[in-house]
Design a protein around this motif. Structure first.
Motif, short mmCIF file in Angstrom:
data_model
loop_
_atom_site.label_atom_id
_atom_site.label_comp_id
_atom_site.label_asym_id
_atom_site.label_seq_id
_atom_site.Cartn_x
_atom_site.Cartn_y
_atom_site.Cartn_z
N ALA A 183 0.83 -1.21 0.00
CA ALA A 183 0.00 0.00 0.00
C ALA A 183 0.87 1.25 0.00
O ALA A 183 0.57 2.25 -0.69
CB ALA A 183 -0.93 0.00 1.21
N ARG A 184 1.95 1.22 0.75
CA ARG A 184 2.82 2.40 0.83
C ARG A 184 3.71 2.51 -0.41
O ARG A 184 4.01 3.62 -0.84
CB ARG A 184 3.64 2.33 2.12
N ARG A 185 4.09 1.38 -0.95
CA ARG A 185 4.87 1.41 -2.19
C ARG A 185 4.04 2.06 -3.31
O ARG A 185 4.56 2.87 -4.07
CB ARG A 185 5.24 -0.03 -2.57
N LEU A 186 2.76 1.69 -3.38
CA LEU A 186 1.89 2.27 -4.40
C LEU A 186 1.65 3.76 -4.16
O LEU A 186 1.39 4.51 -5.10
CB LEU A 186 0.55 1.53 -4.42
N GLY A 187 1.74 4.18 -2.90
CA GLY A 187 1.52 5.59 -2.58
C GLY A 187 2.79 6.41 -2.53
O GLY A 187 2.77 7.56 -2.06
N ALA A 188 3.91 5.86 -3.02
CA ALA A 188 5.20 6.55 -2.90
C ALA A 188 5.17 7.96 -3.50
O ALA A 188 5.67 8.92 -2.91
CB ALA A 188 6.30 5.72 -3.55
N GLY A 189 4.55 8.08 -4.67
CA GLY A 189 4.49 9.39 -5.31
C GLY A 189 3.74 10.41 -4.48
O GLY A 189 4.13 11.58 -4.40
N ARG A 190 2.69 9.96 -3.83
CA ARG A 190 1.90 10.88 -3.00
C ARG A 190 2.68 11.33 -1.78
O ARG A 190 2.65 12.50 -1.40
CB ARG A 190 0.60 10.19 -2.58
N TYR A 191 3.39 10.39 -1.15
CA TYR A 191 4.24 10.77 -0.02
C TYR A 191 5.23 11.86 -0.45
O TYR A 191 5.40 12.88 0.24
CB TYR A 191 5.05 9.57 0.47
N ILE A 192 5.90 11.63 -1.57
CA ILE A 192 6.93 12.57 -2.02
C ILE A 192 6.32 13.93 -2.33
O ILE A 192 6.89 14.97 -1.98
CB ILE A 192 7.66 12.01 -3.27
N ARG A 193 5.16 13.95 -2.97
CA ARG A 193 4.53 15.23 -3.30
C ARG A 193 4.18 16.02 -2.04
O ARG A 193 4.35 17.24 -1.98
CB ARG A 193 3.28 15.00 -4.15
N ILE A 194 3.69 15.32 -1.02
CA ILE A 194 3.32 16.02 0.22
C ILE A 194 4.56 16.58 0.90
O ILE A 194 4.59 17.74 1.32
CB ILE A 194 2.56 15.08 1.17
N ILE A 195 5.60 15.76 1.00
CA ILE A 195 6.84 16.21 1.66
C ILE A 195 7.48 17.34 0.89
O ILE A 195 7.93 18.35 1.45
CB ILE A 195 7.84 15.03 1.79
N ALA A 196 7.51 17.22 -0.44
CA ALA A 196 8.08 18.29 -1.26
C ALA A 196 7.25 19.57 -1.14
O ALA A 196 7.80 20.69 -1.13
CB ALA A 196 8.17 17.85 -2.72
N GLY A 197 5.93 19.42 -1.03
CA GLY A 197 5.06 20.60 -0.90
C GLY A 197 5.28 21.34 0.39
O GLY A 197 5.13 22.57 0.45
N LYS A 198 5.65 20.61 1.45
CA LYS A 198 5.91 21.27 2.74
C LYS A 198 7.05 22.26 2.63
O LYS A 198 7.05 23.30 3.28
CB LYS A 198 6.25 20.23 3.81
#
Length: 201
Positions: A183-198
């Motif tokens: 589940a987290r592997r599939l959401g990797a892009g979303r994690y990165i976008r949120i962290i980069a957005g911060k």
């Protein structure tokens, strides 16, 4: 080398801020500024930053100094894959069940880290434990996001805890761990976008 009574609190203070994501990816960690913030000399700050670089919580760039590591989607997927391999290897070891410590006031990310460290201990191998502990530190900031976009996050934790605290991991532990990491592997892009957005806010 700085004396331990100065170095350890300095190291812990900087590490804590890195683990929870106080600084955005790529942020330059200026030793002089950190020393001023922490009320110490520059020497324990530099010693701490080099130590954290060895733990892969800080990047050292020739001519630029120290920076918060930047993480790619592929890099994050590889971290999830490695964590899964370590945990699956641990539960394949000939080990005895362990007792889960109560959650107390732990947040979700800390509870997951505590559980995975306990699972890693099943391997009876200090290197496996050290590797999972390092991944716990590096993934902590991302795990703080789980509840915001993974509605099943709390249920996953409950299921994992139930399996491993009851000693039933041999029947369903592999499946639960694999689904958690997928589940987290599939959401990797979303994690990165949120962290980069911060870092842009």
């Amino acid at each position: 080398m700085s004396p331990a009574h100065v170095l350890e609190p300095t190291y812990e203070a900087i590490k804590r801020r890195l683990v929870v994501g106080d600084w955005p990816m790529g942020f330059r960690l200026e030793a002089v500024r950190l020393a001023g913030d922490l009320g110490v000399s520059i020497t324990p700050v530099r010693d701490s930053l080099y130590r954290l670089a060895g733990e892969r919580l800080v990047d050292t760039i020739p001519g630029e100094g120290f920076r918060v590591p930047s993480l790619s989607e592929q890099g994050l997927r590889e971290m999830f894959d490695f964590n899964l391999l370590l945990l699956l290897g641990a539960i394949d070891a000939d080990a005895i069940p362990f007792a889960m410590s109560p959650d107390g006031e732990m947040d979700h990310a800390t509870a997951i880290a505590s559980l995975f460290l306990a699972i890693a201990s099943l391997a009876g191998n200090g290197e496996v434990v050290a590797a999972v502990e390092s991944l716990n530190d590096r993934l902590h900031q991302l795990r703080q996001l789980d509840e915001s976009f993974l509605p099943e996050a709390l249920e996953e934790l409950d299921d994992l805890r139930a399996s491993f605290s009851s000693g039933q991991w041999r029947s369903n532990g592999r499946d639960l761990l694999t689904r958690y990491h997928l589940a987290r592997r599939l959401g990797a892009g979303r994690y990165i976008r949120i962290i980069a957005g911060k870092g842009k806010s």
